[in-house]
Design a protein around this motif. Structure first.
Motif, PDB file in Angstrom:
ATOM      1  N   ARG A 165     -12.707  -4.379  -0.192  1.00  0.00           N
ATOM      2  CA  ARG A 165     -11.734  -5.461  -0.399  1.00  0.00           C
ATOM      3  C   ARG A 165     -11.123  -5.937   0.922  1.00  0.00           C
ATOM      4  O   ARG A 165     -10.267  -6.804   0.928  1.00  0.00           O
ATOM      5  CB  ARG A 165     -10.593  -5.008  -1.319  1.00  0.00           C
ATOM      6  CG  ARG A 165     -10.997  -4.602  -2.708  1.00  0.00           C
ATOM      7  CD  ARG A 165     -11.617  -5.765  -3.459  1.00  0.00           C
ATOM      8  NE  ARG A 165     -11.814  -5.555  -4.866  1.00  0.00           N
ATOM      9  CZ  ARG A 165     -12.847  -4.914  -5.415  1.00  0.00           C
ATOM     10  NH1 ARG A 165     -13.769  -4.371  -4.660  1.00  0.00           N
ATOM     11  NH2 ARG A 165     -12.965  -4.815  -6.720  1.00  0.00           N
ATOM     12  N   ASN A 179      -2.916  -4.315 -12.906  1.00  0.00           N
ATOM     13  CA  ASN A 179      -3.977  -4.862 -13.763  1.00  0.00           C
ATOM     14  C   ASN A 179      -5.131  -5.416 -12.934  1.00  0.00           C
ATOM     15  O   ASN A 179      -5.621  -6.521 -13.157  1.00  0.00           O
ATOM     16  CB  ASN A 179      -3.419  -5.921 -14.717  1.00  0.00           C
ATOM     17  CG  ASN A 179      -2.471  -5.313 -15.724  1.00  0.00           C
ATOM     18  OD1 ASN A 179      -2.503  -4.122 -15.986  1.00  0.00           O
ATOM     19  ND2 ASN A 179      -1.615  -6.132 -16.289  1.00  0.00           N
ATOM     20  N   ASN A 180      -5.512  -4.639 -11.919  1.00  0.00           N
ATOM     21  CA  ASN A 180      -6.645  -4.952 -11.034  1.00  0.00           C
ATOM     22  C   ASN A 180      -6.424  -6.178 -10.149  1.00  0.00           C
ATOM     23  O   ASN A 180      -7.379  -6.720  -9.601  1.00  0.00           O
ATOM     24  CB  ASN A 180      -7.943  -5.097 -11.831  1.00  0.00           C
ATOM     25  CG  ASN A 180      -8.313  -3.803 -12.513  1.00  0.00           C
ATOM     26  OD1 ASN A 180      -8.252  -2.727 -11.914  1.00  0.00           O
ATOM     27  ND2 ASN A 180      -8.683  -3.888 -13.774  1.00  0.00           N
ATOM     28  N   ILE A 181      -5.183  -6.615 -10.011  1.00  0.00           N
ATOM     29  CA  ILE A 181      -4.857  -7.739  -9.135  1.00  0.00           C
ATOM     30  C   ILE A 181      -4.089  -7.207  -7.938  1.00  0.00           C
ATOM     31  O   ILE A 181      -3.088  -6.500  -8.097  1.00  0.00           O
ATOM     32  CB  ILE A 181      -4.015  -8.798  -9.882  1.00  0.00           C
ATOM     33  CG1 ILE A 181      -4.823  -9.363 -11.057  1.00  0.00           C
ATOM     34  CG2 ILE A 181      -3.570  -9.909  -8.938  1.00  0.00           C
ATOM     35  CD1 ILE A 181      -4.020 -10.234 -11.984  1.00  0.00           C
ATOM     36  N   HIS A 182      -4.550  -7.561  -6.731  1.00  0.00           N
ATOM     37  CA  HIS A 182      -3.890  -7.109  -5.504  1.00  0.00           C
ATOM     38  C   HIS A 182      -2.521  -7.769  -5.395  1.00  0.00           C
ATOM     39  O   HIS A 182      -2.390  -8.986  -5.502  1.00  0.00           O
ATOM     40  CB  HIS A 182      -4.758  -7.463  -4.291  1.00  0.00           C
ATOM     41  CG  HIS A 182      -4.219  -6.947  -3.015  1.00  0.00           C
ATOM     42  ND1 HIS A 182      -4.065  -7.741  -1.911  1.00  0.00           N
ATOM     43  CD2 HIS A 182      -3.786  -5.711  -2.658  1.00  0.00           C
ATOM     44  CE1 HIS A 182      -3.573  -7.009  -0.924  1.00  0.00           C
ATOM     45  NE2 HIS A 182      -3.390  -5.776  -1.360  1.00  0.00           N
ATOM     46  N   ASN A 210      -1.001  -1.725 -15.666  1.00  0.00           N
ATOM     47  CA  ASN A 210      -1.749  -0.638 -15.054  1.00  0.00           C
ATOM     48  C   ASN A 210      -1.538  -0.778 -13.549  1.00  0.00           C
ATOM     49  O   ASN A 210      -2.191  -1.600 -12.905  1.00  0.00           O
ATOM     50  CB  ASN A 210      -3.223  -0.739 -15.426  1.00  0.00           C
ATOM     51  CG  ASN A 210      -4.049   0.337 -14.769  1.00  0.00           C
ATOM     52  OD1 ASN A 210      -3.537   1.383 -14.412  1.00  0.00           O
ATOM     53  ND2 ASN A 210      -5.325   0.070 -14.594  1.00  0.00           N
ATOM     54  N   PHE A 239     -13.620   1.437  -2.103  1.00  0.00           N
ATOM     55  CA  PHE A 239     -13.036   0.286  -2.787  1.00  0.00           C
ATOM     56  C   PHE A 239     -12.145  -0.489  -1.824  1.00  0.00           C
ATOM     57  O   PHE A 239     -12.242  -1.726  -1.728  1.00  0.00           O
ATOM     58  CB  PHE A 239     -12.224   0.741  -4.008  1.00  0.00           C
ATOM     59  CG  PHE A 239     -11.394  -0.343  -4.629  1.00  0.00           C
ATOM     60  CD1 PHE A 239     -11.969  -1.258  -5.495  1.00  0.00           C
ATOM     61  CD2 PHE A 239     -10.042  -0.451  -4.338  1.00  0.00           C
ATOM     62  CE1 PHE A 239     -11.200  -2.271  -6.070  1.00  0.00           C
ATOM     63  CE2 PHE A 239      -9.275  -1.462  -4.900  1.00  0.00           C
ATOM     64  CZ  PHE A 239      -9.853  -2.370  -5.760  1.00  0.00           C
ATOM     65  N   TYR A 283      -2.843   2.681  -3.735  1.00  0.00           N
ATOM     66  CA  TYR A 283      -3.781   3.385  -2.858  1.00  0.00           C
ATOM     67  C   TYR A 283      -2.950   3.835  -1.677  1.00  0.00           C
ATOM     68  O   TYR A 283      -2.313   3.034  -0.996  1.00  0.00           O
ATOM     69  CB  TYR A 283      -4.927   2.455  -2.446  1.00  0.00           C
ATOM     70  CG  TYR A 283      -5.807   2.122  -3.631  1.00  0.00           C
ATOM     71  CD1 TYR A 283      -6.901   2.921  -3.926  1.00  0.00           C
ATOM     72  CD2 TYR A 283      -5.513   1.064  -4.469  1.00  0.00           C
ATOM     73  CE1 TYR A 283      -7.695   2.651  -5.030  1.00  0.00           C
ATOM     74  CE2 TYR A 283      -6.298   0.784  -5.575  1.00  0.00           C
ATOM     75  CZ  TYR A 283      -7.384   1.584  -5.836  1.00  0.00           C
ATOM     76  OH  TYR A 283      -8.172   1.321  -6.944  1.00  0.00           O
ATOM     77  N   TYR A 330      -2.021  -2.477  -6.645  1.00  0.00           N
ATOM     78  CA  TYR A 330      -2.740  -3.293  -7.633  1.00  0.00           C
ATOM     79  C   TYR A 330      -2.039  -3.163  -8.974  1.00  0.00           C
ATOM     80  O   TYR A 330      -1.629  -2.070  -9.352  1.00  0.00           O
ATOM     81  CB  TYR A 330      -4.187  -2.812  -7.773  1.00  0.00           C
ATOM     82  CG  TYR A 330      -5.097  -3.349  -6.695  1.00  0.00           C
ATOM     83  CD1 TYR A 330      -5.964  -4.403  -6.955  1.00  0.00           C
ATOM     84  CD2 TYR A 330      -5.091  -2.804  -5.420  1.00  0.00           C
ATOM     85  CE1 TYR A 330      -6.794  -4.906  -5.976  1.00  0.00           C
ATOM     86  CE2 TYR A 330      -5.922  -3.302  -4.428  1.00  0.00           C
ATOM     87  CZ  TYR A 330      -6.766  -4.356  -4.711  1.00  0.00           C
ATOM     88  OH  TYR A 330      -7.591  -4.851  -3.735  1.00  0.00           O
TER      89      TYR A 330
END
Length: 83
Positions: free
Chosen positions: A49, A60-63, A5, A45, A9, A58
């Motif tokens: 962060r 899988n929600n990891i930067h 995923n 968001f 941004y 990102y």
């Protein structure tokens, strides 16, 4: 290969965002684009962060992109970071 995923941004008229998208296209990843100028929650968001500029990537929600400049990455390096 696990489905990723991937979210960028971004904002309009951002050459660094375009570079990031081109690299993802080169390595064959699908991604969603969230425009922080049009999505207040996305901007909140990013601020929460500690991000002060776009693009922010990102997976899988990891930067992923922690270097100061998108141009410091190669498509291969970006792929390795995502995988």
């Amino acid at each position: 290969m696990t489905t990723k995923n991937i979210v960028i941004y971004s904002q309009n008229n951002c050459p660094f965002c375009d570079i990031m998208k081109e690299m993802l296209d080169t390595i064959g990843y699908n991604y969603d684009i969230i425009n922080v100028k049009e999505n207040f929650e996305a901007l909140e968001f990013m601020v929460s962060r500690g991000h002060k500029k776009v693009p922010q990537l990102y997976a899988n929600n990891i930067h992923i992109n922690k270097k100061a400049n998108t141009k410091e990455y190669t498509p291969l390096e970006l792929k390795q970071l995502i995988d």
